[in-house]
Design a protein around this motif. Structure first.
Motif, mmCIF file in Angstrom:
data_model
loop_
_atom_site.group_PDB
_atom_site.id
_atom_site.type_symbol
_atom_site.label_atom_id
_atom_site.label_comp_id
_atom_site.label_asym_id
_atom_site.label_seq_id
_atom_site.Cartn_x
_atom_site.Cartn_y
_atom_site.Cartn_z
ATOM 1 N N VAL A 23 16.937 10.377 79.769
ATOM 2 C CA VAL A 23 17.149 9.612 80.989
ATOM 3 C C VAL A 23 18.618 9.771 81.372
ATOM 4 O O VAL A 23 19.500 9.575 80.538
ATOM 5 N N ILE A 24 18.876 10.132 82.614
ATOM 6 C CA ILE A 24 20.255 10.218 83.091
ATOM 7 C C ILE A 24 20.565 8.916 83.814
ATOM 8 O O ILE A 24 20.112 8.692 84.945
ATOM 9 N N TYR A 25 21.322 8.056 83.140
ATOM 10 C CA TYR A 25 21.650 6.750 83.698
ATOM 11 C C TYR A 25 22.898 6.886 84.570
ATOM 12 O O TYR A 25 23.910 7.448 84.148
ATOM 13 N N ARG B 21 27.617 9.554 84.930
ATOM 14 C CA ARG B 21 26.263 9.928 84.524
ATOM 15 C C ARG B 21 26.232 9.970 82.999
ATOM 16 O O ARG B 21 27.028 10.670 82.376
ATOM 17 N N VAL B 22 25.313 9.222 82.402
ATOM 18 C CA VAL B 22 25.243 9.155 80.942
ATOM 19 C C VAL B 22 23.826 9.518 80.505
ATOM 20 O O VAL B 22 22.845 9.001 81.052
ATOM 21 N N GLU B 23 23.715 10.426 79.522
ATOM 22 C CA GLU B 23 22.408 10.826 78.988
ATOM 23 C C GLU B 23 21.985 9.891 77.862
ATOM 24 O O GLU B 23 22.760 9.621 76.955
ATOM 25 N N PHE B 24 20.750 9.403 77.942
ATOM 26 C CA PHE B 24 20.173 8.592 76.879
ATOM 27 C C PHE B 24 18.862 9.234 76.437
ATOM 28 O O PHE B 24 18.079 9.701 77.277
ATOM 29 N N ASP B 25 18.629 9.243 75.136
ATOM 30 C CA ASP B 25 17.368 9.757 74.604
ATOM 31 C C ASP B 25 16.259 8.748 74.910
ATOM 32 O O ASP B 25 16.294 7.609 74.440
ATOM 33 N N GLU C 247 11.294 -1.501 70.986
ATOM 34 C CA GLU C 247 10.186 -1.961 70.142
ATOM 35 C C GLU C 247 10.704 -2.727 68.929
ATOM 36 O O GLU C 247 10.053 -3.663 68.451
ATOM 37 N N MET C 248 11.883 -2.351 68.440
ATOM 38 C CA MET C 248 12.479 -3.020 67.273
ATOM 39 C C MET C 248 13.183 -4.327 67.653
ATOM 40 O O MET C 248 13.720 -5.010 66.797
ATOM 41 N N GLY C 249 13.193 -4.651 68.939
ATOM 42 C CA GLY C 249 13.769 -5.926 69.351
ATOM 43 C C GLY C 249 15.146 -5.839 69.975
ATOM 44 O O GLY C 249 15.695 -6.864 70.419
ATOM 45 N N ASP C 250 15.730 -4.637 70.048
ATOM 46 C CA ASP C 250 17.040 -4.488 70.685
ATOM 47 C C ASP C 250 16.869 -4.543 72.200
ATOM 48 O O ASP C 250 15.927 -3.984 72.750
ATOM 49 N N THR C 251 17.791 -5.203 72.863
ATOM 50 C CA THR C 251 17.710 -5.322 74.324
ATOM 51 C C THR C 251 18.825 -4.577 75.042
ATOM 52 O O THR C 251 18.733 -4.345 76.255
ATOM 53 N N ILE D 112 18.104 0.916 81.944
ATOM 54 C CA ILE D 112 18.105 2.379 81.742
ATOM 55 C C ILE D 112 16.698 2.922 81.936
ATOM 56 O O ILE D 112 16.489 3.915 82.638
ATOM 57 N N LEU D 113 15.717 2.247 81.328
ATOM 58 C CA LEU D 113 14.333 2.720 81.419
ATOM 59 C C LEU D 113 13.786 2.621 82.833
ATOM 60 O O LEU D 113 12.902 3.387 83.218
ATOM 61 N N LYS D 114 14.329 1.690 83.630
ATOM 62 C CA LYS D 114 13.882 1.537 85.008
ATOM 63 C C LYS D 114 14.129 2.816 85.808
ATOM 64 O O LYS D 114 13.418 3.125 86.750
ATOM 65 N N GLN D 115 15.150 3.573 85.405
ATOM 66 C CA GLN D 115 15.477 4.816 86.101
ATOM 67 C C GLN D 115 14.638 5.997 85.612
ATOM 68 O O GLN D 115 14.818 7.113 86.085
ATOM 69 N N SER D 116 13.734 5.745 84.667
ATOM 70 C CA SER D 116 12.959 6.844 84.086
ATOM 71 C C SER D 116 11.496 6.848 84.504
ATOM 72 O O SER D 116 10.765 7.777 84.207
ATOM 73 N N GLY D 117 11.042 5.801 85.191
ATOM 74 C CA GLY D 117 9.625 5.678 85.520
ATOM 75 C C GLY D 117 8.873 4.860 84.496
ATOM 76 O O GLY D 117 7.678 4.630 84.644
ATOM 77 N N HIS D 118 9.571 4.412 83.444
ATOM 78 C CA HIS D 118 8.907 3.651 82.379
ATOM 79 C C HIS D 118 8.313 2.352 82.920
ATOM 80 O O HIS D 118 7.196 1.980 82.568
#
Length: 225
Positions: free
Chosen positions: A151-153, A159-163, A172-176, A192-198
């Motif tokens: 995801v390119i945030y 612009r920052v790349e996140f896996d 899933e592990m509870g980190d926000t 971040i996930l909002k920019q990925s279609g998640h």
């Protein structure tokens, strides 16, 4: 091959094989679209989308990325192709009714998706979800593994790349929140996930779950015939 004479039967057989592998599309009785025969020259719109900070950006990285992944994407989503912006290693797709558009382009071992919305009523991440889902289906068919999804945030001019998969695991592990050195702060994973279609994927899953639950309620009610 100009020195080989082809009969109509030969040509139809060859075209059937090519279509079977989604490497061409029969536009009508007289026209066949072959992505592999597109011009090598890139469209100026590729740069326009890449430099627009409001455009959503998502990358899929492979150990080796064959060109036919992109070509199959052109054939699978043929009706959305913008033929004024199609080239050998990329293409623009658009939905006229929703005013959503995307550019998919091959860059080394990465397939990069850029998605834009020109209508505030239609979120860009919904179209990104559709485009990324089509690519995944193609890869599953070819038994080709996507080694990394990124995801390119974008925030301000950075612009920052996140896996993508790491983010899902941490959520899933509870980190926000995710620590971002480039921005010198912790960024909400949901943003971040909002920019990925998640988020679009999750909304669709929730809708399907609600419909199934509603059908179960109907079956339990013996007053409804």
């Amino acid at each position: 091959f100009p020195d080989i004479p082809y009969e109509w039967g030969d040509m139809n057989y060859i075209l059937d094989v090519v279509r079977k592998f989604s490497l061409s599309y029969q536009v009508d009785g007289n026209t066949e679209f072959f992505p592999m025969l597109c011009s090598a020259d890139s469209s100026p719109m590729a740069r326009e989308y890449a430099e627009d900070r409001h455009v959503l950006e998502f990358h899929m990285e492979f150990e080796h990325l064959p060109s036919n992944i992109l070509h199959r994407l052109m054939v699978e989503r043929y009706r959305e192709l913008d033929f004024d912006n199609v080239w050998l290693t990329g293409a623009r797709f658009c939905q006229k009714d929703t005013r959503l558009s995307a550019i998919a382009r091959k860059d080394g071992n990465r397939l990069k998706l850029y998605v834009r919305s020109d209508d505030p009523q239609h979120a860009a991440n919904t179209y990104l979800s559709v485009m990324a889902g089509t690519v995944k289906q193609i890869c599953d068919t070819l038994k080709l593994k996507i080694s990394k999804r990124l995801v390119i945030y974008k925030e301000d001019d950075k612009r920052v790349e996140f896996d993508y998969d790491d983010l899902l695991f941490e959520l899933e592990m509870g980190d926000t929140h995710k620590t971002c050195k480039e921005l010198r702060k912790r960024v909400p994973i949901a943003d971040i996930l909002k920019q990925s279609g998640h988020s679009a994927d999750k909304a669709q899953e929730e809708l399907v779950t609600d419909i199934v639950h509603f059908c179960e309620m109907l079956q339990d009610n013996n007053k409804i015939w």
